[in-house]
Design a protein around this motif. Sequence first.
Motif, PDB file in Angstrom:
ATOM      1  N   LEU A  37     -75.161 -50.003  -6.010  1.00  0.00           N
ATOM      2  CA  LEU A  37     -75.917 -49.178  -5.061  1.00  0.00           C
ATOM      3  C   LEU A  37     -77.286 -48.808  -5.619  1.00  0.00           C
ATOM      4  O   LEU A  37     -78.258 -48.713  -4.870  1.00  0.00           O
ATOM      5  CB  LEU A  37     -75.129 -47.914  -4.703  1.00  0.00           C
ATOM      6  N   LEU A  40     -79.325 -51.832  -5.110  1.00  0.00           N
ATOM      7  CA  LEU A  40     -79.705 -52.011  -3.712  1.00  0.00           C
ATOM      8  C   LEU A  40     -80.804 -51.052  -3.261  1.00  0.00           C
ATOM      9  O   LEU A  40     -81.493 -51.321  -2.283  1.00  0.00           O
ATOM     10  CB  LEU A  40     -78.482 -51.804  -2.804  1.00  0.00           C
ATOM     11  N   THR A  41     -80.935 -49.923  -3.953  1.00  0.00           N
ATOM     12  CA  THR A  41     -81.871 -48.894  -3.491  1.00  0.00           C
ATOM     13  C   THR A  41     -83.030 -48.681  -4.454  1.00  0.00           C
ATOM     14  O   THR A  41     -84.130 -49.190  -4.246  1.00  0.00           O
ATOM     15  CB  THR A  41     -81.111 -47.574  -3.248  1.00  0.00           C
ATOM     16  N   THR A  98     -70.332 -56.554  -1.457  1.00  0.00           N
ATOM     17  CA  THR A  98     -71.627 -57.235  -1.331  1.00  0.00           C
ATOM     18  C   THR A  98     -71.493 -58.456  -0.433  1.00  0.00           C
ATOM     19  O   THR A  98     -72.361 -58.735   0.397  1.00  0.00           O
ATOM     20  CB  THR A  98     -72.145 -57.661  -2.722  1.00  0.00           C
ATOM     21  N   GLU A 102     -73.366 -56.361   2.358  1.00  0.00           N
ATOM     22  CA  GLU A 102     -74.786 -56.345   1.992  1.00  0.00           C
ATOM     23  C   GLU A 102     -75.501 -57.668   2.270  1.00  0.00           C
ATOM     24  O   GLU A 102     -76.583 -57.681   2.855  1.00  0.00           O
ATOM     25  CB  GLU A 102     -74.956 -55.952   0.525  1.00  0.00           C
ATOM     26  N   TYR A 148     -75.779 -46.286   5.479  1.00  0.00           N
ATOM     27  CA  TYR A 148     -74.587 -46.975   4.947  1.00  0.00           C
ATOM     28  C   TYR A 148     -74.512 -46.826   3.431  1.00  0.00           C
ATOM     29  O   TYR A 148     -73.447 -46.514   2.878  1.00  0.00           O
ATOM     30  CB  TYR A 148     -74.629 -48.459   5.339  1.00  0.00           C
ATOM     31  N   VAL A 149     -75.631 -47.050   2.746  1.00  0.00           N
ATOM     32  CA  VAL A 149     -75.646 -46.962   1.279  1.00  0.00           C
ATOM     33  C   VAL A 149     -75.285 -45.558   0.805  1.00  0.00           C
ATOM     34  O   VAL A 149     -74.485 -45.382  -0.115  1.00  0.00           O
ATOM     35  CB  VAL A 149     -77.032 -47.378   0.725  1.00  0.00           C
ATOM     36  N   GLY A 245     -81.181 -56.228  -2.015  1.00  0.00           N
ATOM     37  CA  GLY A 245     -81.900 -55.047  -1.554  1.00  0.00           C
ATOM     38  C   GLY A 245     -83.375 -55.314  -1.341  1.00  0.00           C
ATOM     39  O   GLY A 245     -83.971 -54.854  -0.360  1.00  0.00           O
TER      40      GLY A 245
END
Length: 317
Positions: A37, A40-41, A98, A102, A148-149, A245
């Motif tokens: 996470l 991804l961010t 993922t 994702e 969502y994240v 991401g």
Amino acid sequence: MAYIWLIIGFVLLIKGADLFVDGSSNIAKLLRVPTILIGLTIVAFGTSSPEATVSIIAALEGTADVSMGNVIGSNIFNLTLVVGIATIIFPIKVENETIRKEIPFTLLASVALLVLISDTVLQGFDVNYISRSDGLIFLLFLSVFMYYVIEVALKSRENVTQEKSSHDIKWGKNILLTLLGLAGIIIGGQMVVDNGKDIAYSWGMSEALVGLTIIAIGTSLPELVTSITAAIKKESEIAIGNIVGSNIFNILFVLGSSAVITPLDVNGKVVIDIIIMIALTVLLLVFSRTNYKIRKTEGVILVIGYVLYLTYIIIRN
């Protein structure tokens, strides 16, 4: 002199990525959220900063081709060369979430881009373009992804155990490392792009070709260096999370923000590049499903894929 600044830019990129991966992975442990996470961010948004900077400036200056080419070229670079090289160094483990959520979200964003630019086919317009309303749709998609994240992060906190005690990992130190690393990535990336362009122009390359190659590759260097560093440190979640991401941020945030500032005309040739980007995203999904790991041989295939794509756009332009 441009060559010296280019080398300094690479040094800043590499050192910045090293600090950024260390700091951000430790922050994940402190927050008790999965490392994927963070990839991804925080990591993805940080390494997408050069694309955002270049594309938004290009939108303000009215050069839509640079803005679009930068994003599409960067995403293709991420899906092929970045994943490929990182995997060749160390096979990337891909989590089930993922694969199921994702990467499909990246595919959804790519397909949405193709649909929204197909104005001549779907609405009978004379030209294809990304309107301000299209940009708002992208930003809405981004807010859904961020929701969502955050939801996954909150649900996962109780299930993630810290590998080190809070005495071993300090908030202040790792926030500083992350910020210093991000600064190195952004400044180094900008130096590489600026001086790389100067060198390319001195070699007689056209502006269109520079945009598709030098700018796209240059703004993707943070993703490349960060993912390679993560692969060396065996932080697979950051390596794959950064790539997935970044591609989501590039389409939804970078193009969304650019289009809201000013509508972007879309060159007809870019449609083919978007279709190639969608095909490569599907290929990444297929590779990820093979024992939840992207193997070295698959990495080699992706690297070869980028060489073929680069050859194609050089011949095309």
